[in-house]
Design an enzyme around this catalytic site. Structure first.
Site, PDB file in Angstrom:
ATOM      1  N   ILE A  47       0.795  -1.192   0.166  1.00  0.00           N
ATOM      2  CA  ILE A  47      -0.107   0.090   0.041  1.00  0.00           C
ATOM      3  C   ILE A  47       0.872   1.048   0.021  1.00  0.00           C
ATOM      4  O   ILE A  47       2.051   1.126   0.440  1.00  0.00           O
ATOM      5  CB  ILE A  47      -0.869  -0.095   1.161  1.00  0.00           C
ATOM      6  CG1 ILE A  47      -2.051   1.136   1.188  1.00  0.00           C
ATOM      7  CG2 ILE A  47      -0.129  -0.315   2.539  1.00  0.00           C
ATOM      8  CD1 ILE A  47      -3.047   0.940   2.352  1.00  0.00           C
ATOM      9  N   CYS A  48       0.273   2.376  -0.445  1.00  0.00           N
ATOM     10  CA  CYS A  48       0.803   3.773  -0.517  1.00  0.00           C
ATOM     11  C   CYS A  48       2.036   3.847  -1.306  1.00  0.00           C
ATOM     12  O   CYS A  48       2.262   3.360  -2.439  1.00  0.00           O
ATOM     13  CB  CYS A  48       1.156   4.013   0.992  1.00  0.00           C
ATOM     14  SG  CYS A  48       1.379   5.699   1.391  1.00  0.00           S
ATOM     15  N   ALA A  49       3.340   3.800  -0.728  1.00  0.00           N
ATOM     16  CA  ALA A  49       4.676   3.940  -1.305  1.00  0.00           C
ATOM     17  C   ALA A  49       5.323   2.595  -1.624  1.00  0.00           C
ATOM     18  O   ALA A  49       6.053   2.352  -2.542  1.00  0.00           O
ATOM     19  CB  ALA A  49       5.536   4.787  -0.707  1.00  0.00           C
ATOM     20  N   TYR A  51       0.467   5.319  -4.173  1.00  0.00           N
ATOM     21  CA  TYR A  51       0.371   6.657  -3.707  1.00  0.00           C
ATOM     22  C   TYR A  51       0.779   7.405  -5.044  1.00  0.00           C
ATOM     23  O   TYR A  51       1.719   7.010  -5.572  1.00  0.00           O
ATOM     24  CB  TYR A  51       1.134   6.869  -2.487  1.00  0.00           C
ATOM     25  CG  TYR A  51       0.742   8.117  -1.810  1.00  0.00           C
ATOM     26  CD1 TYR A  51      -0.209   8.332  -0.947  1.00  0.00           C
ATOM     27  CD2 TYR A  51       1.386   9.447  -2.215  1.00  0.00           C
ATOM     28  CE1 TYR A  51      -0.515   9.713  -0.449  1.00  0.00           C
ATOM     29  CE2 TYR A  51       1.168  10.626  -1.734  1.00  0.00           C
ATOM     30  CZ  TYR A  51       0.293  10.753  -0.510  1.00  0.00           C
ATOM     31  OH  TYR A  51      -0.093  11.966  -0.269  1.00  0.00           O
TER      32      TYR A  51
END
Length: 186
Positions: free
Chosen positions: A101-103, A122
């Protein structure tokens, strides 16, 4: 009972890490948190997390899911750790779930796990030009492509965790956990 490994690196996004740990455990998934280095892990906003063990202690274990929380510089630390890359490559080769998730989808891309897959991350954390073998869907909060699951960021952490529960357990378990969170108005 399904098993999940969540590596914790200094600078990880605490909202994502804690949401994943909490929701997966609510679903009776055996979650092991493993720090890259011995000792407490200071997350991106100063929250101190205590992992269950170290990454070295679980390198030879098999997990149904390896899931990476994002955050910076946490995702960078994960990407620069040869042990994490080797675990992800082994997980992928065995056809078991890998998620980020995200980076942290950048870590999956770096490990080659996203080759030929559709993913999200992200905004701005994974340069599509650096990974032309990956199709990016930046409209979806969570993307599932086979055994690879990616998500956008802290705001999608709960949806991401619930999707992982559905994959590792089933829809009924996901619904039960979600009801307990009082997310639904009806």
């Amino acid at each position: 009972m399904p098993t999940a490994l969540i590596p914790l690196a200094a600078g990880c996004e605490e909202l994502e890490a804690v949401t994943l740990i909490d929701l997966l455990r609510r679903a009776d998934i055996t979650v092991t948190t493993a720090s890259l280095q011995p000792g407490p892990v200071t997350a991106s906003r100063g929250v101190v997390l205590l992992a269950d063990t170290t990454l070295d202690a679980v390198l030879d274990q098999t997990f149904d899911l390896i899931v990476l929380p994002g955050g910076l510089p946490g995702a960078t630390h994960l990407q620069q750790d040869a042990r994490v890359i080797a675990l992800l490559q082994r997980q992928h080769a065995a056809g078991r779930y890998a998620a980020a998730i995200c980076a942290a989808p950048a870590v999956l891309a770096h490990a080659g796990v996203l080759d030929g897959k559709t993913a999200t991350s992200y905004p701005g954390c994974v340069a599509a030009a650096d990974y032309p073998q990956v199709t990016f869907n930046n409209a979806a909060p969570v993307v599932v492509d086979g055994h690879v699951i990616t998500s956008r960021g802290p705001g999608t952490a709960m949806d991401f965790a619930l999707q992982l529960i559905e994959l590792l357990q089933d829809r009924a378990c996901r619904d039960e956990v979600e009801r307990g969170l009082v997310r639904q108005l009806a």
